[in-house]
Design a protein around this motif. Structure first.
Motif, PDB file in Angstrom:
ATOM      1  N   GLY A 230      80.814  26.625  42.640  1.00 17.79           N
ATOM      2  CA  GLY A 230      79.664  26.779  43.529  1.00 17.79           C
ATOM      3  C   GLY A 230      78.601  25.711  43.483  1.00 17.79           C
ATOM      4  N   ASN A 231      78.939  24.468  43.802  1.00 16.23           N
ATOM      5  CA  ASN A 231      77.949  23.385  43.857  1.00 16.23           C
ATOM      6  C   ASN A 231      77.210  23.194  42.541  1.00 16.23           C
ATOM      7  OD1 ASN A 231      78.422  22.730  46.620  1.00 16.23           O
ATOM      8  ND2 ASN A 231      77.169  24.476  47.237  1.00 16.23           N
ATOM      9  N   ARG A 325      73.295  31.660  37.908  1.00 17.51           N
ATOM     10  CA  ARG A 325      74.540  31.511  38.661  1.00 17.51           C
ATOM     11  C   ARG A 325      74.477  32.314  39.958  1.00 17.51           C
ATOM     12  NH1 ARG A 325      77.425  32.627  34.680  1.00 17.51           N
ATOM     13  NH2 ARG A 325      78.095  34.757  35.105  1.00 17.51           N
ATOM     14  N   THR A 326      73.841  33.487  39.911  1.00 20.75           N
ATOM     15  CA  THR A 326      73.668  34.307  41.111  1.00 20.75           C
ATOM     16  C   THR A 326      72.780  33.603  42.126  1.00 20.75           C
ATOM     17  OG1 THR A 326      73.889  36.292  39.742  1.00 20.75           O
ATOM     18  CG2 THR A 326      72.949  36.580  41.922  1.00 20.75           C
ATOM     19  N   ILE A 327      71.721  32.959  41.646  1.00 19.13           N
ATOM     20  CA  ILE A 327      70.837  32.199  42.533  1.00 19.13           C
ATOM     21  C   ILE A 327      71.575  31.009  43.138  1.00 19.13           C
ATOM     22  CG2 ILE A 327      68.734  30.784  42.624  1.00 19.13           C
ATOM     23  CD1 ILE A 327      67.623  32.596  40.375  1.00 19.13           C
ATOM     24  N   ALA A 333      70.781  27.415  47.366  1.00 14.94           N
ATOM     25  CA  ALA A 333      70.684  27.567  45.911  1.00 14.94           C
ATOM     26  C   ALA A 333      69.248  27.777  45.448  1.00 14.94           C
ATOM     27  CB  ALA A 333      71.305  26.370  45.199  1.00 14.94           C
ATOM     28  N   VAL A 334      68.456  28.479  46.277  1.00 13.98           N
ATOM     29  CA  VAL A 334      67.060  28.767  45.928  1.00 13.98           C
ATOM     30  C   VAL A 334      66.767  30.238  46.185  1.00 13.98           C
ATOM     31  CG1 VAL A 334      66.207  26.438  46.368  1.00 13.98           C
ATOM     32  CG2 VAL A 334      66.239  28.119  48.222  1.00 13.98           C
ATOM     33  N   ALA A 335      65.710  30.716  45.557  1.00 15.32           N
ATOM     34  CA  ALA A 335      65.246  32.081  45.768  1.00 15.32           C
ATOM     35  C   ALA A 335      63.760  32.123  45.460  1.00 15.32           C
ATOM     36  CB  ALA A 335      66.012  33.058  44.888  1.00 15.32           C
ATOM     37  N   TRP A 336      63.147  33.278  45.736  1.00 13.80           N
ATOM     38  CA  TRP A 336      61.734  33.484  45.429  1.00 13.80           C
ATOM     39  C   TRP A 336      61.580  34.789  44.671  1.00 13.80           C
ATOM     40  CZ3 TRP A 336      63.393  30.856  49.563  1.00 13.80           C
ATOM     41  CH2 TRP A 336      62.774  29.625  49.836  1.00 13.80           C
ATOM     42  N   GLN A 337      60.869  34.741  43.563  1.00 12.15           N
ATOM     43  CA  GLN A 337      60.529  35.949  42.819  1.00 12.15           C
ATOM     44  C   GLN A 337      59.186  36.455  43.344  1.00 12.15           C
ATOM     45  OE1 GLN A 337      60.584  34.631  38.753  1.00 12.15           O
ATOM     46  NE2 GLN A 337      62.822  34.560  38.639  1.00 12.15           N
ATOM     47  N   ILE A 338      59.180  37.691  43.823  1.00 11.22           N
ATOM     48  CA  ILE A 338      58.005  38.272  44.465  1.00 11.22           C
ATOM     49  C   ILE A 338      57.382  39.323  43.547  1.00 11.22           C
ATOM     50  CG2 ILE A 338      57.122  39.436  46.516  1.00 11.22           C
ATOM     51  CD1 ILE A 338      58.411  36.795  47.219  1.00 11.22           C
ATOM     52  N   THR A 428      65.367  28.241  41.104  1.00  9.01           N
ATOM     53  CA  THR A 428      66.724  27.771  41.324  1.00  9.01           C
ATOM     54  C   THR A 428      67.498  27.959  40.026  1.00  9.01           C
ATOM     55  OG1 THR A 428      68.064  25.954  42.199  1.00  9.01           O
ATOM     56  CG2 THR A 428      66.250  25.355  40.732  1.00  9.01           C
ATOM     57  N   CYS A 429      68.682  27.380  39.952  1.00 12.29           N
ATOM     58  CA  CYS A 429      69.546  27.554  38.785  1.00 12.29           C
ATOM     59  C   CYS A 429      69.353  26.400  37.804  1.00 12.29           C
ATOM     60  CB  CYS A 429      71.003  27.616  39.226  1.00 12.29           C
ATOM     61  SG  CYS A 429      72.187  27.711  37.870  1.00 12.29           S
TER      62      CYS A 429
END
Length: 495
Positions: A230-231, A325-327, A333-338, A428-429
């Protein structure tokens, strides 16, 4: 001064991190006289991943009284506030079994668990100093630590390296910096030494035994792309830029057997603005300043504004090494924690350097981070409606306060996102070390493809193939101490 074309010593240790120092000191204590450590990095950058770690240790212990042996100088009043229960061999084994999906080699898993206590006490006895973890939950006048983890080496990773270097110097162990290993002399049955490449010269160094503690391949984008999924060539490397896998490749070419999960590694959430290599450490050595481990107390959304995993599956010590790895698998390949203010109040890593956006309302927050306001509002409203009020919130343990009716549940600490101002942390990871490596036995001897020990060859640290899927936090440093101690002791007896 030009060295002789061929030098000899008793034991060669490849590497300059914590595993390498532990192996060298153990070899010296078991009778090896002439020990040479070969560190690829220059002196200013020695230490491998330990330099970028908080270096906590997970080991079985009898509880508060035994932990007191490691931190005798802590004030009695403070110490009485600590809630540290015994962590048994059975509990440690169960954690390893569950988190690695039962795939660890049973003999090595048993060796790791059973010898963890003795290895950590050995470190104390040879002169390593310890501190209590700063990260814990405080409720009233009581401080709660996550199960199995309570102490780290004083000064974190840099402190551990400095202490080991003083101990090694006191035992006349030589460390040579800027000394890359360019070849390992031997074959599928035995090794005789190594070829050393320095900026000024190349030379051969022969020994009765070689201990490989050269780290994993996480700092090589080419090897990540070749083996991980996965990249993974795009991930940020939390630790040393020098862990690029050359020694591992030499061992495989020699005929060493492989073990561990080659498509995986310790991959955790990290600030999306962190540098590509060697994320900075806190001034007091408390570990990586840009880790983002507080996600159990909020929700995480991807670039579409949707939740994508169970943030409350377990305490972060049991999920962080797989969450990156999930992110990585999410769009971009990014996310935000809210978080709302209730979640922010539970942050156990307030000292970490963090990038975030803050807003009084969810629509405004969405616009600031580039998400569709309608989607983020719907995600949070759906989550809030699924939260329940009949189970009390308890940040000190998995509290069973879970959502109902969501396709992706939150199993613990499911509190509504409703107390402004709200924050969004981009993540990110970040990879720490890889899980694929060489196969060893319970003596830390490297095995060949015939499943036989390669005479004179031992290994410890991230170069081992040991873990699968995930692992309990702080087990990596314990692995180093256990198998380096074994490697050093057995290498000293080679003839």
């Amino acid at each position: 001064m030009t060295r002789a074309a061929v030098e000899k010593c008793d034991v060669i240790v490849i590497g300059g991190g914590s595993a390498a120092f532990e192996a060298a000191v153990a070899a010296r204590e078991n009778g090896a006289e002439n020990i040479v450590m070969l560190e690829k990095a220059p002196e200013s950058e020695y230490g491998g991943n330990a330099r970028y770690s908080g270096t906590g240790f997970r080991f079985w212990h009898g509880g508060l009284d035994e932990i007191r042996e490691f931190v005798p100088d802590v004030d009695d009043g403070y110490f009485k506030s600590l809630q540290i229960s015994p962590y048994t061999k059975e509990a440690f084994s169960a954690d390893l079994e569950r988190m690695t999906l039962g795939r660890m080699e049973p003999t090595l898993a048993r060796t790791l668990v059973e010898q963890s206590n003795a290895a950590v006490h050995w470190m104390k006895d040879v002169g390593i100093r310890w501190e209590l973890l700063k990260e814990h939950a405080k409720v009233g006048n009581k401080r709660y630590f996550e199960r199995g983890i309570a102490i780290h080496v004083a000064g974190g990773g840099p402190g551990q390296l400095e202490q080991w270097r003083r101990i090694a110097a006191g035992k006349n162990i030589e460390i040579r910096f800027s000394s890359a290993v360019a070849a390992i002399h031997g074959n599928i049955h035995r090794v005789e030494g190594v070829r050393v490449c320095t900026p000024r010269e190349d030379y051969d160094l022969h020994a009765r035994a070689v201990i490989a503690c050269a780290g994993g391949f996480q700092a090589s984008a080419e090897m990540r792309a070749r083996y991980l999924t996965g990249n993974a060539d795009l991930v940020k490397v939390r630790g040393s830029k020098h862990d690029t896998g050359e020694v591992l490749n030499y061992l495989l070419a020699l005929g060493a057997a492989t073990a561990g999960q080659w498509q995986s590694g310790h991959m955790s959430p990290i600030d999306a603005k962190a540098p590509d290599f060697e994320t900075p450490q806190h001034a007091d050595g408390r570990g990586n300043t840009q880790s983002r481990y507080d996600y159990p107390f909020g929700i995480s959304v991807n670039a579409l504004g949707l939740r994508f995993f169970d943030e409350g599956e377990a305490q972060h010590a049991y999920t962080y090494a797989k969450t990156g790895r999930t992110i990585l698998a999410q769009p971009g390949a990014v996310a935000w924690q809210i978080y709302d203010q209730t979640g922010i109040a539970q942050h156990r890593y307030p000292h970490h350097k963090a990038t975030f956006e803050e807003a009084a309302g969810i629509p405004e927050l969405a616009r600031k981070i580039g998400l569709a306001p309608e989607v983020l509002v719907h995600t949070i409203e759906e989550f809030n409606a699924a939260c329940r009020d009949d189970v009390p919130f308890d940040p000190t343990r998995p509290d069973g306060k879970k959502t109902h009716g969501l396709a992706i549940p939150k199993s613990n600490w499911a509190c509504r996102i409703e107390s402004p101002p709200y924050r969004a942390y981009p993540v990110t990871c970040g990879i720490t070390f890889t899980f694929g490596g060489v196969k060893i036995n319970e003596k830390a001897q490297v095995l060949n493809s015939l499943h036989e020990p390669i005479k004179g060859l031992y290994a410890s640290g991230d170069i081992l193939g040991l873990f699968f899927h995930n692992y309990p936090s702080f087990t990596g440093q314990t692995r180093n101490a256990v198998f380096s101690r074994l490697a050093g002791a057995h290498a000293a007896m080679e003839n």
